[in-house]
Design a protein around this motif. Structure first.
Motif, PDB file in Angstrom:
ATOM      1  N   LEU A 107       0.819  -1.219   0.000  1.00 48.92           N
ATOM      2  CA  LEU A 107       0.000   0.000   0.000  1.00 48.92           C
ATOM      3  C   LEU A 107       0.851   1.267   0.000  1.00 48.92           C
ATOM      4  N   LYS A 108       2.178   1.123  -0.090  1.00 45.97           N
ATOM      5  CA  LYS A 108       3.070   2.281  -0.009  1.00 45.97           C
ATOM      6  C   LYS A 108       2.731   3.339  -1.050  1.00 45.97           C
ATOM      7  N   ASP A 109       2.394   2.895  -2.259  1.00 44.70           N
ATOM      8  CA  ASP A 109       2.132   3.829  -3.352  1.00 44.70           C
ATOM      9  C   ASP A 109       0.663   4.238  -3.444  1.00 44.70           C
ATOM     10  N   LYS A 110      -0.172   3.710  -2.559  1.00 44.40           N
ATOM     11  CA  LYS A 110      -1.609   3.967  -2.664  1.00 44.40           C
ATOM     12  C   LYS A 110      -2.160   4.834  -1.542  1.00 44.40           C
ATOM     13  N   VAL A 111      -1.323   5.170  -0.571  1.00 47.47           N
ATOM     14  CA  VAL A 111      -1.791   5.995   0.543  1.00 47.47           C
ATOM     15  C   VAL A 111      -1.560   7.463   0.231  1.00 47.47           C
ATOM     16  N   LYS A 112      -2.326   8.297   0.914  1.00 51.20           N
ATOM     17  CA  LYS A 112      -2.129   9.740   0.786  1.00 51.20           C
ATOM     18  C   LYS A 112      -1.897  10.345   2.173  1.00 51.20           C
ATOM     19  N   GLU A 113      -1.089  11.378   2.200  1.00 49.26           N
ATOM     20  CA  GLU A 113      -0.737  12.022   3.455  1.00 49.26           C
ATOM     21  C   GLU A 113      -1.814  13.034   3.841  1.00 49.26           C
ATOM     22  N   VAL A 114      -2.242  12.978   5.101  1.00 53.33           N
ATOM     23  CA  VAL A 114      -3.279  13.881   5.604  1.00 53.33           C
ATOM     24  C   VAL A 114      -2.856  14.411   6.967  1.00 53.33           C
ATOM     25  N   ILE A 115      -3.571  15.427   7.419  1.00 52.81           N
ATOM     26  CA  ILE A 115      -3.365  15.988   8.748  1.00 52.81           C
ATOM     27  C   ILE A 115      -4.566  15.632   9.610  1.00 52.81           C
ATOM     28  N   GLU A 116      -4.314  14.926  10.724  1.00 52.06           N
ATOM     29  CA  GLU A 116      -5.380  14.532  11.633  1.00 52.06           C
ATOM     30  C   GLU A 116      -5.291  15.325  12.931  1.00 52.06           C
ATOM     31  N   GLN A 117      -6.478  15.655  13.462  1.00 53.04           N
ATOM     32  CA  GLN A 117      -6.535  16.334  14.748  1.00 53.04           C
ATOM     33  C   GLN A 117      -6.856  15.333  15.846  1.00 53.04           C
ATOM     34  N   ARG A 118      -6.133  15.403  16.924  1.00 46.09           N
ATOM     35  CA  ARG A 118      -6.394  14.561  18.080  1.00 46.09           C
ATOM     36  C   ARG A 118      -6.749  15.466  19.253  1.00 46.09           C
ATOM     37  N   ARG A 119      -7.942  15.260  19.749  1.00 44.96           N
ATOM     38  CA  ARG A 119      -8.484  16.115  20.792  1.00 44.96           C
ATOM     39  C   ARG A 119      -8.575  15.330  22.108  1.00 44.96           C
ATOM     40  N   SER A 120      -8.229  15.966  23.178  1.00 45.57           N
ATOM     41  CA  SER A 120      -8.298  15.318  24.482  1.00 45.57           C
ATOM     42  C   SER A 120      -9.754  15.144  24.898  1.00 45.57           C
ATOM     43  N   VAL A 121     -10.010  14.106  25.694  1.00 44.98           N
ATOM     44  CA  VAL A 121     -11.351  13.838  26.215  1.00 44.98           C
ATOM     45  C   VAL A 121     -11.614  14.765  27.384  1.00 44.98           C
ATOM     46  N   VAL A 122     -12.744  15.496  27.313  1.00 49.11           N
ATOM     47  CA  VAL A 122     -13.062  16.436  28.394  1.00 49.11           C
ATOM     48  C   VAL A 122     -14.212  15.941  29.271  1.00 49.11           C
ATOM     49  N   ALA A 123     -15.039  15.004  28.756  1.00 47.25           N
ATOM     50  CA  ALA A 123     -16.174  14.529  29.564  1.00 47.25           C
ATOM     51  C   ALA A 123     -16.766  13.287  28.929  1.00 47.25           C
ATOM     52  N   TYR A 124     -17.585  12.569  29.727  1.00 49.90           N
ATOM     53  CA  TYR A 124     -18.358  11.417  29.276  1.00 49.90           C
ATOM     54  C   TYR A 124     -19.840  11.712  29.558  1.00 49.90           C
ATOM     55  N   ASP A 125     -20.649  11.702  28.508  1.00 57.27           N
ATOM     56  CA  ASP A 125     -22.066  12.067  28.635  1.00 57.27           C
ATOM     57  C   ASP A 125     -22.918  10.803  28.714  1.00 57.27           C
ATOM     58  N   ASN A 126     -23.399  10.467  29.902  1.00 51.66           N
ATOM     59  CA  ASN A 126     -24.331   9.359  30.093  1.00 51.66           C
ATOM     60  C   ASN A 126     -25.755   9.913  30.022  1.00 51.66           C
ATOM     61  N   VAL A 127     -26.580   9.364  29.131  1.00 52.35           N
ATOM     62  CA  VAL A 127     -27.967   9.815  28.986  1.00 52.35           C
ATOM     63  C   VAL A 127     -28.884   8.694  29.463  1.00 52.35           C
ATOM     64  N   PHE A 128     -29.556   8.923  30.583  1.00 49.50           N
ATOM     65  CA  PHE A 128     -30.506   7.956  31.134  1.00 49.50           C
ATOM     66  C   PHE A 128     -31.903   8.352  30.655  1.00 49.50           C
ATOM     67  N   SER A 129     -32.426   7.551  29.744  1.00 51.81           N
ATOM     68  CA  SER A 129     -33.691   7.873  29.092  1.00 51.81           C
ATOM     69  C   SER A 129     -34.769   6.908  29.544  1.00 51.81           C
ATOM     70  N   ALA A 130     -35.913   7.441  29.943  1.00 55.36           N
ATOM     71  CA  ALA A 130     -37.030   6.605  30.389  1.00 55.36           C
ATOM     72  C   ALA A 130     -37.635   5.868  29.199  1.00 55.36           C
ATOM     73  N   PRO A 131     -38.142   4.644  29.393  1.00 53.50           N
ATOM     74  CA  PRO A 131     -38.857   3.955  28.316  1.00 53.50           C
ATOM     75  C   PRO A 131     -40.002   4.827  27.799  1.00 53.50           C
ATOM     76  N   LYS A 132     -40.323   4.680  26.533  1.00 53.28           N
ATOM     77  CA  LYS A 132     -41.345   5.515  25.912  1.00 53.28           C
ATOM     78  C   LYS A 132     -42.677   5.414  26.642  1.00 53.28           C
ATOM     79  N   ASP A 133     -43.037   4.221  27.117  1.00 54.24           N
ATOM     80  CA  ASP A 133     -44.307   4.061  27.818  1.00 54.24           C
ATOM     81  C   ASP A 133     -44.349   4.908  29.090  1.00 54.24           C
TER      82      ASP A 133
END
Length: 592
Positions: A107-133
């Motif tokens: 794959l050496k000749d088939k890849v392309k160079e890109v710039i990726e952003q890596r962002r630190s984790v700031v929080a974990y969002d837990n959503v507790f949702s009641a059953p529809k009924d």
């Protein structure tokens, strides 16, 4: 239920605006509040969160609430890195490589160079949702007092889930390379919401765990994300069990089980809430069902859903929404008295029955990646799932601990400070295999239906392709097969080469998969015998199993299917077993 998403640096604006929404009030009052022992350490526990709250903004950035001192180093970072990407021309799948050394030679000749952003984790969002009924029952309550009581039940259930997360999911890593795992004090930003984006009734609570935990010495460190993700299903079941039991005890309604499709817990429905009523109050769910398809990956589904989200209309007062919901309920024939106070006697379960149900549940929902290895959160999830609201949350958690001590043993897969378990001999004796076989039949039925639908879609794609490209027409396929037969008949290719060139690549070629697919009826006995007799020692296998490479759209098969298939084989009659052994000994030439 509990769904979780990870908030990275730069995406915290959504959570800073959560305080704008109302929670069962007519005005746009703040709905957020700080909770947790970490919040108490900082002096903000119980404090209200307003829109664009500076204290919450500072905590996202790893600062103290007043912004005057740094709590955690590197809490808020956005960095750019060089990476290399390869896009598969056939599937469109993108593979990313972090260094040039990790790129495969072909794959050496088939890849392309890109710039990726890596962002630190700031929080974990837990959503507790009641059953529809439950949400429908809240919206159609005949008076404000009943509606307020239902909302308090939801708040109480969410608070129990937060308590579980703080006791079991708040850990930090210390020592060299994070070798030690220490208990920590967490900070939670909690937001209560009552509607979906389509303004349907949907009680849910955002529990945002800031990525800051204080250890015993008072040092602020990053939370161990693995612990949080491991306990998300158990926390969701704490919420579900508390909500269901409180609803039954306080309103006397009858509930029934509604298992999740992925086997990660059990929700519940309320008797008296008709499917038509549930459908009319679920516009957002219907929109999502129309957008997604079975062949989409979870990442694609999530991206599609997020892209279709529209801002919630906050100009409509809650009182207006309740009046509209009440009118809709009356038109659909909802009667409050036909739902509440219907349970004449409250049912209970004995400890023996619950232990048997836990063992059967763990047998039916084994851990993936480790053969029969069970984590402690899985045992908790099983105990809360099988209790069906008939046992209190504290008692269910105690039953889970007792089951771990009495009916499991430590597995060889256990790691440092992270134990896995297996059912012991006493635990395996508790398994109700009849119930496991019923679950197998349901799983097989759903899998075959899914597989059949997928095959129909594939046939449509083949027909479309064959019209535009004559290479794939039925006539060309028959000509190809005839040529292969002629080459084999004249001795120009060997039998092994003939089989390799004519065997369809979408058939399972490992013995395990052959047994499973034959048991489910996805391949015939003749196909299974032919595949079992095939030789796998040539270069055909150098690039891996063709089945794994070409049929990524087929969902993975639960190992329970194969296990129960083996159990059913053991219980089969002796005559049937002898007949199968004789059939397996037939030569390939006789079969074909």
């Amino acid at each position: 239920m509990n769904s979780i998403s990870i908030a990275h640096a730069g995406s915290e604006k959504y959570y800073l605006l959560l305080g704008k929404e109302d929670y069962y009030t007519a005005a746009l009052d703040p709905s957020g509040v700080f909770m947790g022992r970490g919040a108490a350490r900082l002096g903000i526990e119980g404090k209200r969160i307003v829109q664009n709250d500076e204290r919450l903004k500072n905590l996202f950035r790893g600062l103290s609430p007043d912004g005057e001192r740094l709590l955690r180093q590197g809490a808020y970072q956005i960095r750019n890195y060089k990476a290399w990407q390869f896009t598969d021309p056939h599937t469109g799948k993108i593979s990313s490589f972090k260094s040039e050394k990790s790129i495969p030679p072909h794959l050496k000749d088939k890849v392309k160079e890109v710039i990726e952003q890596r962002r630190s984790v700031v929080a974990y969002d837990n959503v507790f949702s009641a059953p529809k009924d439950f949400s429908i029952l809240w919206s159609l309550a005949p008076d404000d007092l009943s509606r307020q009581r239902l909302h308090q039940i939801h708040e109480y259930a969410a608070s129990r889930a937060i308590q579980y997360l703080e006791e079991n999911a708040c850990y930090v890593r210390t020592g060299k390379a994070g070798a030690r795992c220490e208990k920590a004090e967490g900070i939670f930003a909690v937001f209560q919401h009552t509607t979906s984006r389509e303004l349907d009734p949907q009680l849910h609570t955002h529990v945002v765990m800031l990525n800051i935990g204080f250890n015993k010495q008072g040092k602020a460190l990053a939370l161990d994300g693995r612990k949080i993700l491991e306990n998300r299903y158990a926390a969701g079941m704490v919420y579900q069990n508390t909500l269901r039991r409180s609803l039954e005890l306080n309103f006397g309604v009858k509930t029934f089980d509604r298992p999740f499709s992925d086997g990660k817990g059990v929700s519940f429905g309320v008797e008296g809430i008709s499917p038509e009523l549930r459908e009319k109050f679920s516009e957002r769910s219907q929109q999502i069902e129309k957008m997604v398809s079975p062949d989409m990956s979870p990442q694609e589904v999530r991206a599609k859903v997020l892209a279709s989200r529209k801002p919630k209309n906050l100009t409509v007062e809650t009182r207006q929404l309740i009046e509209a919901w009440q009118q809709r309920g009356r038109e659909l024939g909802f009667v409050w008295e036909n739902v509440v106070a219907q349970r004449s006697k409250y049912q209970t379960q004995s400890k023996e029955e619950i232990n048997e149900a836990i063992a059967t549940y763990l047998q039916q929902h084994p851990s993936t990646g480790r053969e029969r290895a069970i984590s402690e959160p899985q045992i908790t999830t099983a105990a809360l799932s099988v209790s069906n609201g008939k046992v209190g949350t504290d008692e269910a958690l105690k039953l889970a601990r007792d089951f771990k001590e009495n009916f499991t043993r430590v597995s060889s897969f256990s790691q440092r400070e992270r134990n896995f378990y297996r059912l012991s001999g006493e635990g395996r004796q508790l398994i109700n295999f009849a119930s496991a076989q019923i679950s197998l039949y349901k799983t097989a039925k759903n899998l075959i239906a899914y597989y059949s639908e997928w095959l129909r879609d594939q046939r449509k794609k083949v027909l479309i392709t064959s019209k535009s490209n004559p290479k794939y027409t039925k006539k060309s396929i028959k000509i190809y097969q005839l040529k292969m037969k002629c080459l084999y008949a004249t001795g120009k290719i060997t039998r092994k080469q003939y089989l390799r060139l004519t065997t369809p690549k979408n058939e399972p070629l490992s013995q395990f998969k052959i047994n499973v697919y034959e048991a489910l009826g996805l391949i015939s006995k003749r196909q299974a015998y032919r595949l079992m007799n095939a030789q796998h020692g040539d270069k055909f296998w150098e690039n891996g199993d063709p089945f794994e490479r070409n049929l990524s759209l087929i969902p993975p098969i639960n190992s329970l299917v194969a296990y129960t298939y083996q159990v059913s084989n053991k219980t089969a009659s002796k005559d049937n077993t002898e007949r199968k052994e004789k059939e397996k000994k037939r030569s390939y030439e006789c079969e074909f």
